[in-house]
Design a protein around this motif. Structure first.
Motif, PDB file in Angstrom:
ATOM      1  N   PRO A  16       0.817  -1.227   0.000  1.00 19.38           N
ATOM      2  CA  PRO A  16       0.000   0.000   0.000  1.00 19.38           C
ATOM      3  C   PRO A  16       0.846   1.270   0.000  1.00 19.38           C
ATOM      4  O   PRO A  16       0.474   2.263  -0.620  1.00 19.38           O
ATOM      5  CB  PRO A  16      -0.815  -0.129   1.292  1.00 19.38           C
ATOM      6  CG  PRO A  16      -0.836  -1.588   1.605  1.00 19.38           C
ATOM      7  CD  PRO A  16       0.464  -2.136   1.106  1.00 19.38           C
ATOM      8  N   GLU A  17       1.996   1.241   0.687  1.00 21.59           N
ATOM      9  CA  GLU A  17       2.865   2.416   0.695  1.00 21.59           C
ATOM     10  C   GLU A  17       3.423   2.686  -0.700  1.00 21.59           C
ATOM     11  O   GLU A  17       3.467   3.832  -1.150  1.00 21.59           O
ATOM     12  CB  GLU A  17       4.006   2.217   1.697  1.00 21.59           C
ATOM     13  CG  GLU A  17       3.540   2.114   3.141  1.00 21.59           C
ATOM     14  CD  GLU A  17       4.694   1.884   4.098  1.00 21.59           C
ATOM     15  OE1 GLU A  17       5.851   1.805   3.613  1.00 21.59           O
ATOM     16  OE2 GLU A  17       4.450   1.780   5.315  1.00 21.59           O
ATOM     17  N   GLU A  18       3.846   1.632  -1.394  1.00 19.44           N
ATOM     18  CA  GLU A  18       4.341   1.800  -2.755  1.00 19.44           C
ATOM     19  C   GLU A  18       3.247   2.325  -3.670  1.00 19.44           C
ATOM     20  O   GLU A  18       3.507   3.140  -4.559  1.00 19.44           O
ATOM     21  CB  GLU A  18       4.869   0.461  -3.285  1.00 19.44           C
ATOM     22  CG  GLU A  18       6.168   0.007  -2.661  1.00 19.44           C
ATOM     23  CD  GLU A  18       6.683  -1.266  -3.291  1.00 19.44           C
ATOM     24  OE1 GLU A  18       6.073  -1.739  -4.272  1.00 19.44           O
ATOM     25  OE2 GLU A  18       7.696  -1.794  -2.800  1.00 19.44           O
ATOM     26  N   ARG A  19       2.023   1.861  -3.468  1.00 18.43           N
ATOM     27  CA  ARG A  19       0.916   2.309  -4.302  1.00 18.43           C
ATOM     28  C   ARG A  19       0.682   3.804  -4.132  1.00 18.43           C
ATOM     29  O   ARG A  19       0.424   4.520  -5.110  1.00 18.43           O
ATOM     30  CB  ARG A  19      -0.349   1.530  -3.959  1.00 18.43           C
ATOM     31  CG  ARG A  19      -1.483   1.748  -4.939  1.00 18.43           C
ATOM     32  CD  ARG A  19      -2.706   0.925  -4.586  1.00 18.43           C
ATOM     33  NE  ARG A  19      -2.406  -0.500  -4.630  1.00 18.43           N
ATOM     34  CZ  ARG A  19      -2.344  -1.304  -3.574  1.00 18.43           C
ATOM     35  NH1 ARG A  19      -2.555  -0.807  -2.377  1.00 18.43           N
ATOM     36  NH2 ARG A  19      -2.075  -2.588  -3.695  1.00 18.43           N
ATOM     37  N   ILE A  20       0.790   4.298  -2.905  1.00 19.07           N
ATOM     38  CA  ILE A  20       0.593   5.732  -2.661  1.00 19.07           C
ATOM     39  C   ILE A  20       1.681   6.546  -3.353  1.00 19.07           C
ATOM     40  O   ILE A  20       1.411   7.565  -4.016  1.00 19.07           O
ATOM     41  CB  ILE A  20       0.578   6.008  -1.147  1.00 19.07           C
ATOM     42  CG1 ILE A  20      -0.655   5.359  -0.498  1.00 19.07           C
ATOM     43  CG2 ILE A  20       0.582   7.508  -0.869  1.00 19.07           C
ATOM     44  CD1 ILE A  20      -0.637   5.375   1.009  1.00 19.07           C
ATOM     45  N   ILE A  21       2.945   6.097  -3.217  1.00 23.33           N
ATOM     46  CA  ILE A  21       4.056   6.820  -3.854  1.00 23.33           C
ATOM     47  C   ILE A  21       3.935   6.784  -5.366  1.00 23.33           C
ATOM     48  O   ILE A  21       4.110   7.800  -6.058  1.00 23.33           O
ATOM     49  CB  ILE A  21       5.400   6.214  -3.393  1.00 23.33           C
ATOM     50  CG1 ILE A  21       5.591   6.412  -1.887  1.00 23.33           C
ATOM     51  CG2 ILE A  21       6.560   6.849  -4.156  1.00 23.33           C
ATOM     52  CD1 ILE A  21       6.767   5.664  -1.310  1.00 23.33           C
ATOM     53  N   ASN A  22       3.613   5.618  -5.914  1.00 24.16           N
ATOM     54  CA  ASN A  22       3.512   5.487  -7.362  1.00 24.16           C
ATOM     55  C   ASN A  22       2.315   6.244  -7.924  1.00 24.16           C
ATOM     56  O   ASN A  22       2.365   6.706  -9.076  1.00 24.16           O
ATOM     57  CB  ASN A  22       3.433   4.011  -7.747  1.00 24.16           C
ATOM     58  CG  ASN A  22       4.729   3.270  -7.487  1.00 24.16           C
ATOM     59  OD1 ASN A  22       5.786   3.878  -7.357  1.00 24.16           O
ATOM     60  ND2 ASN A  22       4.659   1.961  -7.396  1.00 24.16           N
TER      61      ASN A  22
END
Length: 431
Positions: A317-323
């Motif tokens: 989920p953290e990667e999804r927010i950054i991406n």
């Protein structure tokens, strides 16, 4: 009588007590049990009287007692929910396998320091000794600032023009690929950087199939890596010449994507990670730039063009927010330069105009800093992983399936490639 007296004297007192206990009548035992039960009941009565006396000393209303009970009930419910969540986390982290028992042990549950975290230091030292490999391709028309932007990214002369003495720009008749390799070292970390330039792309009157040499080059690097992997005695570390990222330069026209842009990104987006950028973005105003970016995003979605980072590759989920933030700013509006200027007593990279200095690393002026963070500081390893785990794996599966079909039709062995044939056919692409 004499014998019984002698035995009584010779035995210890404890043994005598045991004998007497064993020969006691049942009534005495029952009396003892009753006395013990009576003492227990008295103790319980005292314990019940103590809180009563406490209540008389500190009287509380019924509402306060109900509030205390409700608070305790809420706390118990929260504790139960936390326990259930922890149990669910443990189940997710350690799924049960048949014949295998696993348990999740946290650092606080250990008896002392073990040293598991030292593995990160070992990996860091090993990576620093071996170094990194990163291959980047720049594609676009002549005059869009490809060489300048690459020099600005790595703050060194790494482009094809910078490395060729007495270089003069000439429009080539066909698309040719030139690669230049450098070893860049920063704070003990070495990186072998290879920049692949594509002069002649989009410069002709007839640009039909001008992307074919680029597609062929990308697949040749996959083929070379595949043949190295299939050797019986393969190298401990296979040289990696695969393209990890392709920066595609869009001219700042302010309109939509051109047909050549759509066709190129459609074909290359399936085999390599593409990052589109708007070159020389200082020729557009901020409003024009935002409108142009919105049109480009609409064209990318309408034509099904996949650019990096793809949504289906987001793992956490953290990667999804950054991406998601990165996808909102794609394509990056960039300005490149390799000249420094004085601004408020500080040296900054920028372009000097009659109206002032355009600072390249200032986010308010252009998005070069966001592009550099994506390519180097935050997603460099992810670009390498996507290339190896997705693009290369797709090519490997397709090639092995084709080889198995060809060999089975000929009635030969299904082993796709013989050992040592890469030395004979390194330049062939077998597509």
């Amino acid at each position: 009588m004499c014998v019984s007296l002698l035995t009584a004297v010779s035995t210890p007192e404890s043994a005598a007590e045991l004998e007497t206990d064993l020969h006691r009548p049942m009534e005495e035992r029952e009396e003892k049990e009753r006395s013990i039960r009576g003492q227990e009941q008295e103790d319980q009565g005292k314990c019940q009287e103590q809180p009563a006396s406490m209540n008389t000393q500190n009287p509380m209303t019924e509402k306060e007692e109900k509030g205390m009970e409700e608070g305790e009930m809420k706390k118990e419910m929260e504790v139960e929910v936390e326990m259930e969540l922890e149990a669910e986390v443990k189940v997710e982290l350690c799924p049960s396998l048949p014949g295998l028992q696993m348990s999740f042990i946290r650092g606080t549950d250990l008896f002392g320091y073990v040293g598991i975290e030292a593995v990160l230091d070992q990996m860091r030292r090993k990576t620093m000794k071996a170094g990194l490999e990163f291959n980047i391709m720049v594609v676009g028309q002549s005059g869009l600032g490809k060489s300048t932007l690459v020099n600005t990214l790595f703050k060194s002369k790494v482009s094809r023009k910078s490395c060729t003495p007495n270089y003069e720009e000439k429009i080539s008749k066909t698309v040719k690929l030139h690669s230049v390799s450098h070893v860049i070292e920063e704070k003990g970390v070495k990186m072998k950087l290879t920049v692949i330039d594509t002069p002649g792309f989009g410069d002709q009157i007839n640009n039909d199939n001008c992307w074919e040499p680029i597609v062929k080059h990308v697949n040749e690097q996959y083929e070379k890596y595949l043949r190295e992997e299939l050797h019986i005695n393969r190298k401990r570390r296979i040289p990696d010449s695969r393209i990890h990222c392709c920066i595609y330069f869009l001219p700042a026209t302010g309109h939509r994507l051109r047909p050549i842009d759509v066709e190129f990104m459609k074909r290359l987006g399936k085999i390599v990670s593409i990052v589109p950028v708007i070159a020389k973005a200082d020729t557009l105003t901020i409003e024009e730039r935002q409108e142009f970016k919105e049109r480009i995003r609409q064209d990318l979605a309408a034509n099904g063009i996949r650019v990096y980072p793809q949504k289906e590759y987001d793992e956490d989920p953290e990667e999804r927010i950054i991406n998601d933030r990165i996808r909102e700013s794609i394509p990056f509006a960039v300005v490149g330069t390799d000249k420094e200027h004085q601004v408020n007593g500080n040296k900054v990279l920028g372009r000097k105009t009659k109206w002032g200095i355009i600072e390249v690393e200032n986010v308010a002026h252009c998005e070069f800093a966001n592009l550099r963070d994506l390519l180097i500081r935050s997603h460099l390893q992810d670009l390498k992983d996507v290339t190896h785990d997705i693009h290369y794996e797709t090519y490997r599966v397709r090639r092995l399936n084709e080889s198995n079909m060809n060999f089975s039709e000929l009635g030969l062995s299904t082993w796709p490639l013989e050992n040592g044939c890469a030395d004979k056919c390194e330049s062939d692409s077998h597509l």
